[in-house]
Design a protein around this motif. Sequence first.
Motif, PDB file in Angstrom:
ATOM      1  N   LEU A 109      30.468 137.310  24.976  1.00  0.00           N
ATOM      2  CA  LEU A 109      31.012 138.642  25.255  1.00  0.00           C
ATOM      3  C   LEU A 109      32.488 138.718  24.863  1.00  0.00           C
ATOM      4  N   ALA A 110      33.225 137.633  25.089  1.00  0.00           N
ATOM      5  CA  ALA A 110      34.633 137.597  24.687  1.00  0.00           C
ATOM      6  C   ALA A 110      34.752 137.712  23.167  1.00  0.00           C
ATOM      7  N   LEU A 111      33.860 137.060  22.439  1.00  0.00           N
ATOM      8  CA  LEU A 111      33.869 137.178  20.973  1.00  0.00           C
ATOM      9  C   LEU A 111      33.642 138.625  20.548  1.00  0.00           C
ATOM     10  N   HIS A 112      32.690 139.273  21.190  1.00  0.00           N
ATOM     11  CA  HIS A 112      32.403 140.673  20.870  1.00  0.00           C
ATOM     12  C   HIS A 112      33.652 141.530  21.094  1.00  0.00           C
ATOM     13  N   ARG A 113      34.334 141.299  22.228  1.00  0.00           N
ATOM     14  CA  ARG A 113      35.557 142.047  22.541  1.00  0.00           C
ATOM     15  C   ARG A 113      36.641 141.758  21.509  1.00  0.00           C
ATOM     16  N   GLN A 114      36.789 140.504  21.124  1.00  0.00           N
ATOM     17  CA  GLN A 114      37.829 140.130  20.170  1.00  0.00           C
ATOM     18  C   GLN A 114      37.580 140.732  18.789  1.00  0.00           C
ATOM     19  N   VAL A 115      36.334 140.785  18.371  1.00  0.00           N
ATOM     20  CA  VAL A 115      36.015 141.418  17.084  1.00  0.00           C
ATOM     21  C   VAL A 115      36.338 142.908  17.157  1.00  0.00           C
ATOM     22  N   ASP A 117      37.119 130.840  20.798  1.00  0.00           N
ATOM     23  CA  ASP A 117      35.804 130.905  21.432  1.00  0.00           C
ATOM     24  C   ASP A 117      34.719 130.316  20.534  1.00  0.00           C
ATOM     25  N   LEU A 118      34.834 130.517  19.236  1.00  0.00           N
ATOM     26  CA  LEU A 118      33.850 129.925  18.327  1.00  0.00           C
ATOM     27  C   LEU A 118      33.865 128.402  18.418  1.00  0.00           C
ATOM     28  N   GLU A 141      27.417 132.904  27.884  1.00  0.00           N
ATOM     29  CA  GLU A 141      27.295 134.362  27.835  1.00  0.00           C
ATOM     30  C   GLU A 141      28.675 135.024  27.886  1.00  0.00           C
ATOM     31  N   HIS A 142      29.532 134.550  28.773  1.00  0.00           N
ATOM     32  CA  HIS A 142      30.882 135.100  28.890  1.00  0.00           C
ATOM     33  C   HIS A 142      31.659 134.890  27.594  1.00  0.00           C
TER      34      HIS A 142
END
Length: 97
Positions: A29-35, A70-71, A25-26
């Motif tokens: 969320l980090a991917l969302h922030r990075q995008v 992260d991916l 989950e974290h």
Amino acid sequence: MDIILWQERLVEELNKTFPKKVSTEHRLLALHRQVSEASQEFARESGGMDMNHHLEHSGYKHCLAAIFLDLFVLCEDAQVDIEVELEKAIKWLREHR
């Protein structure tokens, strides 16, 4: 370099730098922030947004590349065979032309 080798290399370096295991989950969320950061940097660099600051370790290209970290970890944690899945994606694209 083969994509699997990149995955192994990046995941190994990430784990050495940040040895504490992060939850899926974290990581998502980090991917969302990075995008979001990549989008902001693109707007800033293209002159579409007037920003007085820009992120540490930033730049549009850097933000895009950071997403791979992260991916790759998520794929490794889920035991995704990246080559197989990318071949499936290519097959799908070719079938939908």
